[in-house]
Write a protein that holds these residues in place. Structure first.
Motif, short mmCIF file in Angstrom:
data_model
loop_
_atom_site.label_atom_id
_atom_site.label_comp_id
_atom_site.label_asym_id
_atom_site.label_seq_id
_atom_site.Cartn_x
_atom_site.Cartn_y
_atom_site.Cartn_z
N GLY A 116 -7.03 -5.36 42.27
CA GLY A 116 -5.63 -5.70 42.53
C GLY A 116 -5.03 -6.64 41.50
N LEU A 117 -5.90 -7.27 40.71
CA LEU A 117 -5.42 -8.21 39.69
C LEU A 117 -5.40 -7.56 38.30
CD1 LEU A 117 -7.31 -11.46 40.78
CD2 LEU A 117 -4.91 -10.88 41.18
N SER A 118 -5.45 -6.23 38.27
CA SER A 118 -5.47 -5.53 36.98
C SER A 118 -4.18 -5.81 36.21
CB SER A 118 -5.61 -4.02 37.21
OG SER A 118 -6.81 -3.74 37.87
N PHE A 119 -4.30 -6.57 35.13
CA PHE A 119 -3.13 -6.97 34.35
C PHE A 119 -3.10 -6.23 33.02
CE2 PHE A 119 -3.79 -10.97 36.86
CZ PHE A 119 -2.63 -10.84 37.62
N GLY A 120 -1.95 -6.28 32.39
CA GLY A 120 -1.80 -5.69 31.07
C GLY A 120 -0.33 -5.57 30.72
N SER A 121 -0.05 -5.56 29.44
CA SER A 121 1.34 -5.45 28.98
C SER A 121 1.79 -4.00 28.86
CB SER A 121 1.50 -6.15 27.62
OG SER A 121 0.61 -5.58 26.66
N LYS A 122 0.83 -3.06 28.88
CA LYS A 122 1.15 -1.64 28.76
C LYS A 122 0.49 -0.88 29.91
CE LYS A 122 -0.69 -1.22 24.72
NZ LYS A 122 -1.14 -0.64 23.41
N PRO A 123 1.08 0.25 30.30
CA PRO A 123 0.48 1.05 31.36
C PRO A 123 -0.98 1.41 31.09
CG PRO A 123 2.67 1.87 30.89
CD PRO A 123 2.37 0.82 29.86
N SER A 124 -1.30 1.74 29.85
CA SER A 124 -2.68 2.13 29.52
C SER A 124 -3.65 0.98 29.77
CB SER A 124 -2.77 2.59 28.06
OG SER A 124 -2.34 1.56 27.18
N THR A 125 -3.21 -0.25 29.51
CA THR A 125 -4.07 -1.41 29.73
C THR A 125 -4.29 -1.65 31.22
OG1 THR A 125 -3.08 -2.39 27.75
CG2 THR A 125 -4.42 -3.83 29.12
N VAL A 126 -3.23 -1.53 31.99
CA VAL A 126 -3.34 -1.71 33.45
C VAL A 126 -4.30 -0.68 34.03
CG1 VAL A 126 -2.11 -1.68 35.65
CG2 VAL A 126 -1.03 -2.70 33.64
N MET A 127 -4.14 0.57 33.63
CA MET A 127 -4.99 1.63 34.15
C MET A 127 -6.44 1.46 33.70
SD MET A 127 -3.09 3.47 36.08
CE MET A 127 -1.96 2.12 36.43
N ALA A 128 -6.64 1.00 32.47
CA ALA A 128 -7.99 0.80 31.96
C ALA A 128 -8.72 -0.29 32.74
CB ALA A 128 -7.96 0.46 30.47
N THR A 129 -8.03 -1.42 32.98
CA THR A 129 -8.67 -2.51 33.73
C THR A 129 -8.89 -2.10 35.18
OG1 THR A 129 -6.49 -3.51 34.06
CG2 THR A 129 -7.83 -4.38 32.27
N LEU A 130 -7.94 -1.35 35.75
CA LEU A 130 -8.11 -0.86 37.11
C LEU A 130 -9.34 0.04 37.21
CD1 LEU A 130 -7.11 -0.39 40.04
CD2 LEU A 130 -5.64 1.42 39.15
N CYS A 131 -9.49 0.94 36.27
CA CYS A 131 -10.65 1.84 36.27
C CYS A 131 -11.96 1.09 36.06
CB CYS A 131 -10.49 2.92 35.20
SG CYS A 131 -9.22 4.14 35.57
N PHE A 132 -11.94 0.07 35.21
CA PHE A 132 -13.15 -0.72 34.95
C PHE A 132 -13.65 -1.36 36.24
CE2 PHE A 132 -15.11 -4.85 34.10
CZ PHE A 132 -16.17 -4.48 33.27
N PHE A 133 -12.75 -2.03 36.94
CA PHE A 133 -13.17 -2.73 38.16
C PHE A 133 -13.48 -1.77 39.29
CE2 PHE A 133 -10.78 -6.32 36.14
CZ PHE A 133 -11.89 -7.14 35.97
#
Length: 533
Positions: A116-133
């Motif tokens: 739920g804390l997946s952060f990022g300045s771009k959509p790709s970054t948000v999705m990447a951190t979400l997928c990682f966790f």
């Protein structure tokens, strides 16, 4: 086999249901409550994620996750689950069930919050951190399968063992309902305080900035039920069967059984010394065969093939339906067109439909299994489940055009709910129960891990395959970025055939109703090969 061990197994098999066993069902069950919440809540929020992060100016339809991103977001937790089932299943036999039981729950707590804390300045970054966790969340979830099933089976008596293991797994149904309820609650609150027009009237304004908090809150809530039972889980003692058969510690067995099951086992020190000597002899005998040995293949090879193949086939169908209910509901008109709703309203509608199906079909199916499994038996429940899943899926798929016509949605929902009912009053429950009963104690957690990992491989096939296969054959009607598929109707026909295969392979799985674990695995039988040593 030492007399102390046989006394332990006899006491466990005939013990009356006690408070500790009920507590164990709750503690292990809350893990599965969390598992189901975390695995299935993602399917509720993917439409919203597409609107927030992949809006295209001037598009006639709301933004959707690109195919590769959607596949990753929906499937990465399943990949992690497969890894966790294999790793923690193996570790549960090497280090003991209790030693690693708390680690799986800790992973689930931390990664639910981090998702739920997946952060990022771009959509790709948000999705990447979400997928990682979510991958690591899946690893924790995966570990729960072999450990919870094995712990529950090794503490249960042979009369109610199936019901106890099935009750742990049945908590998944409440987890699915909790995910839907949480999504309904959060979306209702945000839609009340931050109302927005439908996409057709204001494409940009239909997704308010505050919608970004909605999906995060829903994902993070998964940490709450796991945290509530963390202390109880780490305080659970090791199972007597593992301690007796694998750790070879008769004194500890007696202590643990007196502590948690109120069963007194007297320990004779002379017996302990004799057991140690016997252990040295038995380690040379055929009763200590390994997982990749000819002896295992001869005794349990077909059993393992049966548990892995049926779970694989079941999860292809089950996860395809669960993860993509929203697409099926939309295609038959049970959910309004996306353009007629704002982003939060769409989440609310999807969650409401999915929760209704869970209430009507999923949860009752789980608890029918709990009630009947020690009466009817695992084999017949699994056969019946695959049979009726096939029947109802054909009943939906063959006249599929009929169900898409206005006024026929109620009949569609009834048939769809019945497929879930018989999945859960059938193979979705029994494939979890049986691998925890039929293999030797020193390989039980590993074999359950292999069986459940095979299931998750099927879930990955279903999740990724159905994502593409269910697309319309008309390129103009496919979701953005997707190639034409075979359509929902043909996809459902394929899933019906998968269920037919599951029915056939069920004949490889033995019936364990009313039998002790040692009777099924034959690990306490006299080992003739030790006589010639």
């Amino acid at each position: 086999m030492a007399k102390e061990d046989l006394h332990v197994f006899s006491a466990l098999d005939t013990a009356k249901t006690q408070w500790y066993q009920i507590t164990a069902i709750v503690v292990a069950g809350m893990g599965f409550f969390t598992d189901a919440y975390d695995l299935f809540c993602i399917s509720l929020v993917t439409k919203l994620l597409g609107r927030i992060y992949y809006h295209v100016d001037g598009s006639p339809k709301p933004g959707t996750l690109p195919p590769n991103v959607s596949a990753a977001v929906n499937g990465v937790a399943l990949c992690g689950t497969l890894v966790g089932q294999l790793f923690f299943g193996w570790l549960g036999d090497k280090l003991g069930r209790k030693s690693v039981y708390g680690v799986t729950l800790l992973l689930m707590i931390l990664c639910s919050i981090a998702s739920g804390l997946s952060f990022g300045s771009k959509p790709s970054t948000v999705m990447a951190t979400l997928c990682f966790f979510r991958f690591w969340l899946g690893v924790g979830i995966g570990g729960d399968y072999p450990l919870s099933a094995t712990i529950m089976s090794e503490y249960s008596n042979k009369k109610t063992r199936g019901a106890f293991i099935a009750a742990v797994f049945a908590m998944q149904g409440f987890g699915i309902i909790a995910g839907g309820t949480m999504a309904i609650l959060v979306s209702s609150i945000f839609n009340h305080y931050y109302p927005a027009p439908p996409y057709s009237k204001d494409p940009i304004g239909s997704t308010v900035p505050q919608a970004d908090y909605v999906w995060r809150i829903i994902l993070m809530f998964g940490a709450v039920p796991a945290a509530l039972t963390f202390y109880s889980r780490v305080k659970m003692p090791e199972t007597p069967r593992y301690t007796a058969l694998v750790a070879k510690n008769a004194a500890k067995v007696a202590k643990d059984m007196s502590k948690v099951l109120e069963v007194e086992v007297e320990v004779d020190q002379n017996e302990i010394e004799a057991e140690k000597a016997e252990t040295i002899m038995m380690e040379k005998g055929s009763n200590n065969f390994g997982l990749f040995s000819k002896e295992f293949l001869k005794r349990h090879g077909l059993h393992l093939l049966g548990t892995t193949s049926t779970w694989f086939l079941l999860d292809i169908a089950y996860y395809s339906q669960n993860l993509f209910q929203k697409d099926i509901f939309s295609s038959v008109g049970w959910i309004p067109p996306a353009t007629a709703m704002n982003g939060i309203q769409e989440l609310f509608k999807i969650a409401r439909a999915q929760t209704l199906i869970a209430l009507c079909g999923t949860v009752p199916g789980y608890w029918f299994t709990v009630y009947f499994i020690d009466k009817i038996g695992r084999f017949y429940i699994q056969l019946m489940g695959f049979f009726f899943m096939t029947v109802f899926m054909f009943a939906i798929a063959i006249p599929y055009h009929y169900w898409t016509l206005k006024g026929h949605q109620v009949g569609f929902v009834i048939l769809y709910a019945l497929t879930f009912f018989f999945a859960n009053f059938g193979p979705n429950s029994t494939t979890f129960v049986v691998p925890a009963e039929i293999f030797p104690a020193r390989l039980r957690s590993t074999c359950h891990g292999l069986s459940s990992a095979s299931g998750k491989a099927g879930a990955i096939v279903g999740a990724f395959g159905f994502l593409y296969a269910a697309q319309s054959r008309d390129k103009s009607k496919t979701d953005a970025g997707y190639p034409p598929g075979i359509g929902v109707r043909n996809s459902l026909l394929v899933l019906a055939v998968v269920n037919v295969l599951g029915f056939g392979l069920t004949f490889l799985v033995p019936e364990s109703k009313g039998k002790s674990l040692e009777e099924m695995s034959k690990e306490t039988e006299e080992d003739n090969s030790t006589e010639s040593v």
